[in-house]
Motif scaffolding. Sequence first.
Motif, PDB file in Angstrom:
ATOM      1  N   ASP A  97       0.831  -1.213   0.000  1.00 32.87           N
ATOM      2  CA  ASP A  97       0.000   0.000   0.000  1.00 32.87           C
ATOM      3  C   ASP A  97       0.862   1.258   0.000  1.00 32.87           C
ATOM      4  N   SER A 100       2.129   1.657  -3.512  1.00 31.22           N
ATOM      5  CA  SER A 100       1.040   2.071  -4.405  1.00 31.22           C
ATOM      6  C   SER A 100       0.735   3.556  -4.248  1.00 31.22           C
ATOM      7  N   ARG A 104       1.077   6.483  -6.920  1.00 29.80           N
ATOM      8  CA  ARG A 104      -0.082   7.320  -7.219  1.00 29.80           C
ATOM      9  C   ARG A 104       0.310   8.808  -7.140  1.00 29.80           C
ATOM     10  N   LYS A 140      -7.010   5.962 -10.310  1.00 31.19           N
ATOM     11  CA  LYS A 140      -7.450   4.872  -9.427  1.00 31.19           C
ATOM     12  C   LYS A 140      -7.435   3.540 -10.167  1.00 31.19           C
ATOM     13  N   ASP A 141      -7.913   3.508 -11.414  1.00 31.57           N
ATOM     14  CA  ASP A 141      -7.911   2.272 -12.199  1.00 31.57           C
ATOM     15  C   ASP A 141      -6.494   1.769 -12.443  1.00 31.57           C
ATOM     16  N   ASN A 144      -5.137   0.351  -9.147  1.00 30.42           N
ATOM     17  CA  ASN A 144      -5.743  -0.952  -8.845  1.00 30.42           C
ATOM     18  C   ASN A 144      -5.038  -2.062  -9.605  1.00 30.42           C
ATOM     19  N   SER A 147      -1.443  -2.453  -8.090  1.00 36.82           N
ATOM     20  CA  SER A 147      -1.469  -3.146  -6.793  1.00 36.82           C
ATOM     21  C   SER A 147      -1.599  -4.649  -6.994  1.00 36.82           C
ATOM     22  N   SER A 148      -2.454  -5.037  -7.936  1.00 40.62           N
ATOM     23  CA  SER A 148      -2.619  -6.463  -8.228  1.00 40.62           C
ATOM     24  C   SER A 148      -1.335  -7.047  -8.805  1.00 40.62           C
ATOM     25  N   ARG A 310     -10.039 -11.287 -12.404  1.00 37.93           N
ATOM     26  CA  ARG A 310     -10.229  -9.866 -12.106  1.00 37.93           C
ATOM     27  C   ARG A 310      -9.009  -9.057 -12.550  1.00 37.93           C
ATOM     28  N   LYS A 314      -8.786  -5.731 -14.694  1.00 32.04           N
ATOM     29  CA  LYS A 314      -8.062  -4.544 -14.247  1.00 32.04           C
ATOM     30  C   LYS A 314      -7.021  -4.118 -15.277  1.00 32.04           C
TER      31      LYS A 314
END
Length: 566
Positions: A97, A100, A104, A140-141, A144, A147-148, A310, A314
């Motif tokens: 986190d 990330s 960001r 944000k997309d 995401n 992060s994955s 998923r 993403k």
Amino acid sequence: MITFNYLLEQVKLYKKPIILANVLALIVTFIFVPIPLFIPFLVDEVLLGKKGQFIAFINQFVEINSAEYYILIVFILTLFLHALVVVIGIMRNAYLDKVSEEIRLNMRQKILLHLKKVSMSEYDMLGSGTISSKMGTDIKDVINFLSSSMGDIVIQVLKLLLMSVVLLYLNWKLALVILIINPIVVKMFVKVFKKLSELMKERNKTIANFNNSLVESLELFNQVRVQNRENHFFNRVTSDAQEVRDKTYEYEVKWFKSLGVARLWMVYSNILFQMLAVYFVYIGEMSIGEMMAIFVYAGMVQAPMNTLLRFVQKYHDAKEAMDRLNDILRLKKEPYYEMKKDPFRGKETASIELRDVSFAYDEHKSILKNFNLKIEAGEKVAITGETGSGKSTLANILMGLYPVTKGKIFYNGVEVKEVGFEKIRENIGFVLQSPLMFNDTLRYNLSIGNEYSDEEMYEALKVAQLYEFVQELPKKLDTIIGKNGTKLSGGQKQRLSIARVLLDRPKVIIFDESTSSLDNDTETKLLDALDDYIKNKTVITIAHRQTTIDKSENVVRLYPIKEEKR
């Protein structure tokens, strides 16, 4: 540009925490995956009394010979291992986190740094609502997906590999059923996501349009209300919202339809797998405990499989989001010129000369064409002309906000390319006809981040004929003026804008119809108070009022350029 290679370079900046997070992921996986193996040991060795290694292993430390105690030991051990998995997982997520959020921030800074240098003529065409939407949802997309990529995918792939090994150990025939069918299902999902990517792009475009029209309508709500146009604007926003609904509905229906078919095949594979397991128990190739363990692992496989699916979604979301973010980064920057000479140093004011200057928003509509103008240092010039003749455009050009299509501009005989726009804006004050205000205090709206004493601010307010008004306010300079200065009248905002410019002590001042909202008496007092301040400074005034024009030494009239025939 923001691309997958850019994301990879960002990830490389944070190798240490990412490597540590993945080491913790390995530990979590090696702890979590073997836990279901306790089930066949309990069923086969404790309940059914078959010989095995589990009881023998425990008896090396303490010989119990009681089913209740073996069950209790497994229960306590399972609780402990699950708690350990959670604790390590929290530590791992904290590292990821942090990375990330750092990336960001880096992305936002990259875009903001670009916007800082973007030509205003380019920025005005895109709109603040669209930009704010992209800075929020699209980043944000991307995050995401990132992060994955850094966390979930690593641990889920490891889980699948280890569970595959365990399944092969328990019964290789059943394991092959899962290992063959599941990749086929994944391939089906990938095809589904590719088909839906265009729909996703259209949906996100409508969302951006909705956000832009909503932000603009809300920002201009006062004007909308005054003009009694609420129905028109809110119908427009509602229409955009309905388009978002329609595109989202179309996307979701096709998404769930395609997803349902793919998941049906996944269910069929599980049913086939379960029936085969029962059959193997029946023919004696597998014990009941092993069958139960395989059932548990078969269920556990679904979680990492869903995560991988998923992730594919993403990936497509991030791909489209990066393209929309790059719309911002594709905006042209204003030309950058390094300051080689400072024509303002040691001078009280500056002369200005435009030689064969042309400017056009596009190739078919010229605002200025081969325009020449010379303003002597300290001269007071009024710029007049009908609407569309290019008065405000000329002011923006002099400030360097709109780069000229061709021609040259000189300040004290030094061309812009040798001065640089930063130095020009540092020495030229621009008072807008409709000044913009922050939803903050009078103090902040005067200083806009610079440091000024209260005495300096009050002195500027006196010249701007706003001193008495501020003194009557309970909180004086610390009074909040509302969004875009809603607590101030149009004339008060204009005077506040004048005071704001005076605080910067510019060498040249441009007034763009800056007293249009003032009554004649207030305007006269303001202009008289300004006389001492602007006595030896070059002043350019864009004006319609004759009283304002009469105070100028020279008048330049602009005429609209007829649109060229194509």
